[in-house]
Design an enzyme around this catalytic site. Structure first.
Site, PDB file in Angstrom:
ATOM      1  N   ASP A  53      47.348  37.489  36.966  1.00 37.19           N
ATOM      2  CA  ASP A  53      46.970  36.239  37.629  1.00 37.19           C
ATOM      3  C   ASP A  53      47.190  35.024  36.727  1.00 37.19           C
ATOM      4  O   ASP A  53      47.207  35.134  35.505  1.00 37.19           O
ATOM      5  CB  ASP A  53      45.482  36.263  38.001  1.00 37.19           C
TER       6      ASP A  53
ATOM      7  N   HIS B 298      45.533  39.033  33.187  1.00 35.70           N
ATOM      8  CA  HIS B 298      45.977  37.642  33.260  1.00 35.70           C
ATOM      9  C   HIS B 298      47.128  37.408  32.284  1.00 35.70           C
ATOM     10  O   HIS B 298      47.026  37.801  31.116  1.00 35.70           O
ATOM     11  CB  HIS B 298      44.823  36.692  32.943  1.00 35.70           C
TER      12      HIS B 298
END
Length: 236
Positions: A49, A195
């Site tokens: 992400d 991430h």
């Protein structure tokens, strides 16, 4: 039948009301495994992400190439707008690109209409930049609202959360802490959340996820599990 999973997700939201995924994801996993990203028993979906970020995303792309596996990158529209070439590189190197929203906004604090507009804008930008129509939507913080689900359906996006995360966004995260946090939920069918950017995290936190990647992939393969993108995951 493309919108059936979205209708099911909407039913899940109606059942639990609107809440952070960290609060109600276990229940969602049991009742709506597709929303939690539960897939084929011999596959683990690797997702990232908050990018694309020129400081960090290239490091993940290089490492994924070295490891020989693909992943799904949930991008923020504001980041893709700034770094379109990096978004194209994600796709050119065989990875999947998906929608995370325009900015990393908390849906419960967002005025009506903004979330829908930002999903629509990000999906359109992904297609314009990469030539690929995105298939997945993951809301910031895992907060699914009725507005977000409705707009995802209009954009042909399937909402998906995760079933394992590494808590790699904190200042104290390390490769070891990421692996230890993932371990209880790292199994066939899992969707892993990491991430590739610290855009909304502690500065430099992305290094913990990057450092964990080789052992994460190695552990999965040692168990006979394939590692790849959501498109290959066989989500229910």
């Amino acid at each position: 039948m493309r919108h059936a999973p979205i209708a099911m997700a909407a039913a899940a939201v109606a059942a639990v009301h609107v809440a952070p995924a960290a609060t109600w994801l276990p229940a969602v996993r049991r009742v709506f495994p597709g929303l939690a990203g539960t897939g084929a028993a011999d596959h683990v979906a690797l997702t990232f992400d908050d990018g694309p970020d020129p400081r960090s995303t290239p490091c993940f792309l290089d490492e994924l190439r070295r490891l020989g596996c693909s992943a799904t990158f949930f991008v923020l529209g504001e980041m893709l707008e700034r770094h379109p070439g990096l978004g194209r590189r994600v796709v050119e190197e065989g990875h999947e690109i998906a929608v995370h929203g325009w900015r990393h906004r908390y849906a419960l604090a967002t005025r009506p209409g903004r979330t829908a507009a930002e999903i629509r804008a990000t999906a359109a930008l992904v297609t314009a930049v990469t030539g690929v129509r995105p298939a997945w939507y993951r809301p910031p913080y895992g907060v699914l609202s009725a507005e977000a689900l409705a707009q995802a359906g209009r954009c042909g996006l399937r909402p998906v959360l995760w079933s394992a995360w590494g808590r790699d966004w904190t200042a104290g995260a390390s490769a070891r802490s990421v692996l230890e946090t993932l371990e209880p939920d790292l199994r066939g069918g899992a969707t892993v959340l990491l991430h590739d950017s610290d855009h909304t995290s502690a500065p430099g936190a992305w290094r913990s996820a990057l450092g964990a990647l080789p052992e994460l992939v190695g552990r999965c393969r040692a168990e006979g599990l394939r590692v790849g993108a959501l498109r290959d995951h066989g989500v229910a």
